[in-house]
Design an enzyme around this catalytic site. Structure first.
Site, short mmCIF file in Angstrom:
data_model
loop_
_atom_site.label_atom_id
_atom_site.label_comp_id
_atom_site.label_asym_id
_atom_site.label_seq_id
_atom_site.Cartn_x
_atom_site.Cartn_y
_atom_site.Cartn_z
N LYS A 55 -45.60 35.61 -30.95
CA LYS A 55 -46.56 35.30 -31.89
C LYS A 55 -46.77 33.65 -31.57
O LYS A 55 -48.05 33.08 -31.68
CB LYS A 55 -45.94 35.40 -33.16
N GLN A 99 -41.01 36.92 -40.75
CA GLN A 99 -40.75 38.00 -40.11
C GLN A 99 -39.88 38.72 -40.76
O GLN A 99 -38.72 38.65 -41.34
CB GLN A 99 -40.16 37.49 -38.79
N ASP A 122 -50.41 37.50 -43.19
CA ASP A 122 -50.05 38.87 -42.79
C ASP A 122 -50.69 39.96 -44.02
O ASP A 122 -50.76 41.06 -44.06
CB ASP A 122 -48.52 39.07 -43.23
#
Ligand code: NDP
Length: 298
Positions: A55, A99, A122
């Site tokens: 990422k 994460q 997200d």
């Protein structure tokens, strides 16, 4: 469309990343600063370290600022939430990603709830999930968003198609079903209690498999010409001296090729779209926060 076309998610994702890079350059011209994505990694999970590394690389490649925060495995939940709150207030940060999975002593729902919904790239915050459910503008989780882009690229208008989504997780199955409903598909959501899954799948023009069971969907379950999006990532046991087993999806790919109109491979299908959509969402977040119009082509 000829039978058994491969849907090249890698190529589509590369194109999307290029368009994001173009939007980043324009954004920097107008605002004088780069869009910023903050990623928080807790602990030393090897897979999470690889994802966070990819990422970061992708973020920098499109010209964005990447802020990485690594916290020890035993970090107290309150410290993690304090960091999220600091990033919420940080004007250089447009997107925040925590994460997952988090260590078991941390309640991931509480952490996600602490993220400013305007920076929730997200799309996991309940505010964004709720907005998606009622058809308002929302940050949509990256994997289903990427699947929808691939489907629209294949089919154009999805209106009236029978779509079956196998899996009902909050990060893939449910938002995928909402997106397809938003495109006027007739949507069926299948899960572990679904009876006669083969029969349910046989009626579908669009099949999205997000289960996590290697090659569960067999080729002869598919309606001829169905468009198949395989989200699953499963590693088989190593064979014949292989160090690692092969990666396969939730669909028996070779069998499916003989029935599907088009299908995503694993790897190289949905996977690359997930990071590209994260960059896309971050670009959208930055534009909204700067009071700019929605970037074109994203
Ligand atoms: P979850 O484990 O959260 O959800 C799996 C879903 O599959 C559940 O809804 C479950 O049903 C359903 N299921 C399990 N067994 C069956 C069965 N026999 N028949 C029908 N449905 C079944 O997984 P995720 O949604 O997080 O991920 C799914 C897959 O996608 C995984 O392989 C994951 O690695 C992959 N993935 C890939 C990404 C990418 O970037 N390509 C990103 C995210 C995930 P129930 O609810 O009843 O338990």
């Amino acid at each position: 469309m000829s039978a058994g076309t491969l849907i090249d998610g890698k190529a589509f994702a590369a194109g999307l990343r290029q368009r994001v890079a173009g939007s980043v350059a324009k954004f920097v011209d107008v605002t004088g600063h780069k869009p910023g994505l903050a990623v928080i990694l807790v602990g030393n999970d090897p897979a999470s370290q690889v994802y966070v590394g990819s990422k970061k690389k992708a973020t920098v490649e499109v010209g964005m600022e990447s802020f990485e925060h690594r916290l020890p495995e035993d970090v107290p939940q309150s410290d993690l939430i304090t960091l999220v709150e600091r990033l919420n207030a940080d004007t250089a940060v447009d997107g925040i990603l925590v994460q997952l999975p988090l260590p078991s002593h941390i309640d991931d729902k509480a952490v996600i709830a602490a993220i400013d919904p305007a920076k929730d790239v997200d799309g996991f915050h309940v505010v964004n999930a709720g907005r998606l459910a009622v058809g308002e503008e929302a940050f949509v989780p990256c994997t289903p968003l990427g699947c929808l882009m691939l489907l629209k690229d294949q089919l154009g208008d999805l209106s009236g198609k029978n779509a079956v989504v196998i899996g009902r997780s909050n990060i893939v199955g449910k938002p995928m079903a909402q997106l397809l409903l938003g495109e006027n598909c007739t949507v069926t959501i299948a899960h572990s209690r679904t009876q006669d899954l083969a029969d349910v799948v046989r009626r579908a023009d669009i099949v999205v498999a997000a289960v996590g069971r290697a090659e569960m969907v067999r080729g002869d379950w598919l309606k001829d010409g169905a468009i198949v999006i395989d989200v699953g990532i499963n590693r088989l046991a190593p064979e014949g001296g292989e160090a690692k087993g092969r990666l396969v999806g939730d669909v028996a790919f070779d069998e499916a090729l003989g029935h599907a109109g088009a299908i995503t491979p694993v790897p190289g299908g949905v996977g690359p779209m997930t990071i590209a959509c994260l960059l896309r969402n971050t670009m959208v977040a930055a534009s909204r926060r700067a009071g700019l119009a929605m970037p074109e082509g994203l």
